[in-house]
Design a protein around this motif. Structure first.
Motif, PDB file in Angstrom:
ATOM      1  N   ASP A 185       0.697  -1.183  -0.057  1.00 59.97           N
ATOM      2  CA  ASP A 185      -0.070   0.013  -0.104  1.00 59.97           C
ATOM      3  C   ASP A 185       0.813   1.173  -0.019  1.00 59.97           C
ATOM      4  O   ASP A 185       0.617   2.032  -0.693  1.00 59.97           O
ATOM      5  CB  ASP A 185      -1.090  -0.023   1.342  1.00 59.97           C
ATOM      6  N   TYR A 186       1.949   1.257   0.864  1.00 66.18           N
ATOM      7  CA  TYR A 186       2.861   2.455   0.814  1.00 66.18           C
ATOM      8  C   TYR A 186       3.709   2.490  -0.447  1.00 66.18           C
ATOM      9  O   TYR A 186       3.951   3.746  -0.979  1.00 66.18           O
ATOM     10  CB  TYR A 186       3.704   2.144   2.227  1.00 66.18           C
ATOM     11  N   GLN A 239       2.904   1.667  -3.458  1.00 70.00           N
ATOM     12  CA  GLN A 239       2.126   2.405  -4.336  1.00 70.00           C
ATOM     13  C   GLN A 239       2.054   3.668  -4.409  1.00 70.00           C
ATOM     14  O   GLN A 239       2.253   4.258  -5.499  1.00 70.00           O
ATOM     15  CB  GLN A 239       0.719   1.476  -4.381  1.00 70.00           C
ATOM     16  N   ILE A 240       1.886   4.195  -3.317  1.00 69.53           N
ATOM     17  CA  ILE A 240       1.642   5.855  -3.082  1.00 69.53           C
ATOM     18  C   ILE A 240       3.343   6.278  -3.432  1.00 69.53           C
ATOM     19  O   ILE A 240       3.478   7.193  -4.104  1.00 69.53           O
ATOM     20  CB  ILE A 240       1.240   6.266  -1.741  1.00 69.53           C
ATOM     21  N   GLU A 291       3.955   6.919  -6.995  1.00 66.44           N
ATOM     22  CA  GLU A 291       3.338   7.964  -7.624  1.00 66.44           C
ATOM     23  C   GLU A 291       4.083   9.094  -7.210  1.00 66.44           C
ATOM     24  O   GLU A 291       4.326  10.337  -7.922  1.00 66.44           O
ATOM     25  CB  GLU A 291       1.706   7.808  -7.058  1.00 66.44           C
ATOM     26  N   TYR A 332      -0.229  14.688  -1.541  1.00 65.83           N
ATOM     27  CA  TYR A 332      -0.700  13.662  -0.905  1.00 65.83           C
ATOM     28  C   TYR A 332      -0.939  14.527   0.711  1.00 65.83           C
ATOM     29  O   TYR A 332      -1.808  14.032   1.428  1.00 65.83           O
ATOM     30  CB  TYR A 332       0.243  12.665  -0.599  1.00 65.83           C
ATOM     31  N   LYS A 366      -4.438  15.711   0.542  1.00 67.46           N
ATOM     32  CA  LYS A 366      -5.449  14.609   0.431  1.00 67.46           C
ATOM     33  C   LYS A 366      -5.552  14.057   1.975  1.00 67.46           C
ATOM     34  O   LYS A 366      -6.782  13.769   2.433  1.00 67.46           O
ATOM     35  CB  LYS A 366      -4.831  13.297  -0.485  1.00 67.46           C
ATOM     36  N   GLU A 421       5.859  14.629   1.827  1.00 64.31           N
ATOM     37  CA  GLU A 421       4.911  13.944   0.904  1.00 64.31           C
ATOM     38  C   GLU A 421       4.981  12.237   1.421  1.00 64.31           C
ATOM     39  O   GLU A 421       4.227  11.492   1.093  1.00 64.31           O
ATOM     40  CB  GLU A 421       5.008  13.750  -0.579  1.00 64.31           C
ATOM     41  N   ALA A 464       2.230  10.158   2.666  1.00 65.97           N
ATOM     42  CA  ALA A 464       1.937   8.743   2.245  1.00 65.97           C
ATOM     43  C   ALA A 464       1.774   7.854   3.223  1.00 65.97           C
ATOM     44  O   ALA A 464       0.773   6.765   2.962  1.00 65.97           O
ATOM     45  CB  ALA A 464       3.019   8.477   1.125  1.00 65.97           C
ATOM     46  N   ALA A 510      -1.678   5.580   3.638  1.00 70.55           N
ATOM     47  CA  ALA A 510      -1.608   4.121   3.566  1.00 70.55           C
ATOM     48  C   ALA A 510      -2.084   3.490   4.914  1.00 70.55           C
ATOM     49  O   ALA A 510      -2.762   2.403   4.980  1.00 70.55           O
ATOM     50  CB  ALA A 510      -0.204   3.356   3.231  1.00 70.55           C
TER      51      ALA A 510
END
Ligand code: T4K
Length: 368
Positions: A15-16, A18-19, A22, A35, A38, A228, A232, A236
């Motif tokens: 999960d981590y 993947q971010i 990006e 991020y 978000k 960021e 992130a 996650a």
């Protein structure tokens, strides 16, 4: 394997990652990146608050929360906390005034604060110690009566509710910690929750040097931005918070079941009407116990179990605070007693049933 007082609640690595992919692609690493934005939105929703500003850690969050109020004089606070609470006051050239804590909640109370108010008092900074809510309604009434601003150190109180209401909805500002040792983590990090949009705007300015635009600086700000990678980690982790809370609650109940009848030992009470986060598992080892708190701490250590004496010594015993108003031990009898008896046993989401049983067995043998 040693058992520490806590372990970070990390999200699954995928999960981590993947971010992180990006973030690498965008090459925006900090300065109010996507991020960061978000996570601010998601946390504001999760905590049911309108104005939340992420920061790089709670200590800087506390510093800014006081700074934004432009205070002069004394801040009434607790001696029973992590030293960052009082440091944030001194860093603002303010003076902490210590008052004693309540023996049940371990928090300062509106009554003890009221008795300590003088013409020098500029603000009140209570701490929700171990996530146990302060008397938030009493403090709200005191604020109305005196006009003194309220800044909560809510470092331990992520996701706590009192009477169904998010604890960080109270006060002018509340500061959460997302340090690695907390039940929700961004590795290092925190958030300042603000009562008004104006306060959030000021915190946002102050955490970014006071910069308005490329050619305008309007405040003596500092760098307290969450980056960021931290954001992130927070994004996650957020989906796993409730699961972690549940696992902690199970371990907490297991401890209570297996430690309940040991003479001289009593766990901190969980209060009715509180949606707790099970941040810590503090127990008191009273003078009636056959061995002292420090002996038990050492025995556990020799078994590879690293409990902690949060909060011993009291903040008021550190040299830079020893002469502060209210710091004398005679003024703080409850805090002094609790500080000598407290031991935080390991509590975290991945602490398994057998480990809790083993810890309880060692404690029982040592205290019997
Ligand atoms: N206000 C209050 C009331 C606070 O309690 C705190 C911090 C603050 C404000 C300031 O928040 P931040 O500025 O930190 O966001 C720890 C934490 O560093 C500190 O955040 C926390 N309170 C305090 C109560 O505890 P230490 O010095 O006891 O941590 P340390 O490094 O000994 O870690 C404790 C155990 O946790 C270790 O034995 C192993 C485990 N651990 C620790 C880390 C750092 C891990 O498993 N992984 C890790 O990455 O202060």
């Amino acid at each position: 394997m040693p058992i520490f007082v806590t372990r970070p609640n990390l999200p699954p690595m995928e999960d981590y990652f993947q971010i992180l992919h990006e973030i690498w692609d965008s090459a925006i690493l900090t300065n109010n990146g996507p991020y960061h934005q978000k996570l601010e939105g998601k946390l504001a929703d999760y905590l049911e608050v309108p104005y939340l500003s992420l920061v790089s850690n709670a200590t800087l969050g506390l510093l800014l929360a006081l700074k934004v109020l432009d205070l002069h004089g004394e801040v009434i606070t607790t001696p029973y906390s992590f030293v960052a609470t009082a440091h944030s006051i001194l860093w603002n050239n303010l003076t902490p005034r210590f008052v004693d804590i309540d023996a049940c909640t371990l928090n300062i109370t509106p009554g003890s604060v009221k008795r300590a108010i003088t013409d020098k008092t500029a603000a009140i900074m209570p701490v929700h110690v171990y996530g146990t809510p302060c008397d938030v309604n009493g403090f709200e009434a005191l604020e109305k009566e005196t006009g003194l601003p309220l800044v909560y150190d809510a470092a331990h109180a992520f996701a706590v509710k009192a009477a169904g209401r998010s604890i960080v909805q109270y006060g002018d500002l509340s500061v959460l910690s997302f340090h690695a040792t907390k039940m929700y983590t961004t590795i290092e990090g925190g958030a300042v929750i603000c009562k008004t949009p104006e306060l959030k705007r000021e915190i946002d300015l102050l955490k970014n040097f006071g910069i308005v635009d490329e050619v305008t600086v309007c405040r003596v700000g500092i760098n307290a931005k969450m980056n960021e990678l931290q954001a992130a980690a927070g994004l996650a982790s957020l989906p796993y918070v409730e699961e972690a809370r549940h696992k902690r609650a199970v371990a907490d109940a297991l401890y209570r079941r297996h430690l309940g009848d040991i003479p001289g030992l009593s766990p901190l009470q969980i209060f009715d009407d509180v949606n707790a986060n099970y941040s810590y598992f503090p127990v008191f080892i009273s003078s009636e116990a056959p061995v002292a708190r420090d002996r038990l701490y050492t025995v556990l250590q020799s078994e590879g179990i690293f409990s902690r004496r949060y909060f011993y010594p009291l903040i008021s015993q550190f040299p830079m605070y020893a002469n502060a108003p209210g710091a004398s031990p005679e003024n703080l009898p409850v805090a002094a007693k609790v500080s000598g008896e407290i031991l935080c046993l390991p509590l975290y989401h991945s602490l398994c049933h057998q480990e809790v049983i083993r810890i309880c067995g060692i404690i029982r043998n040592t205290l019997s």
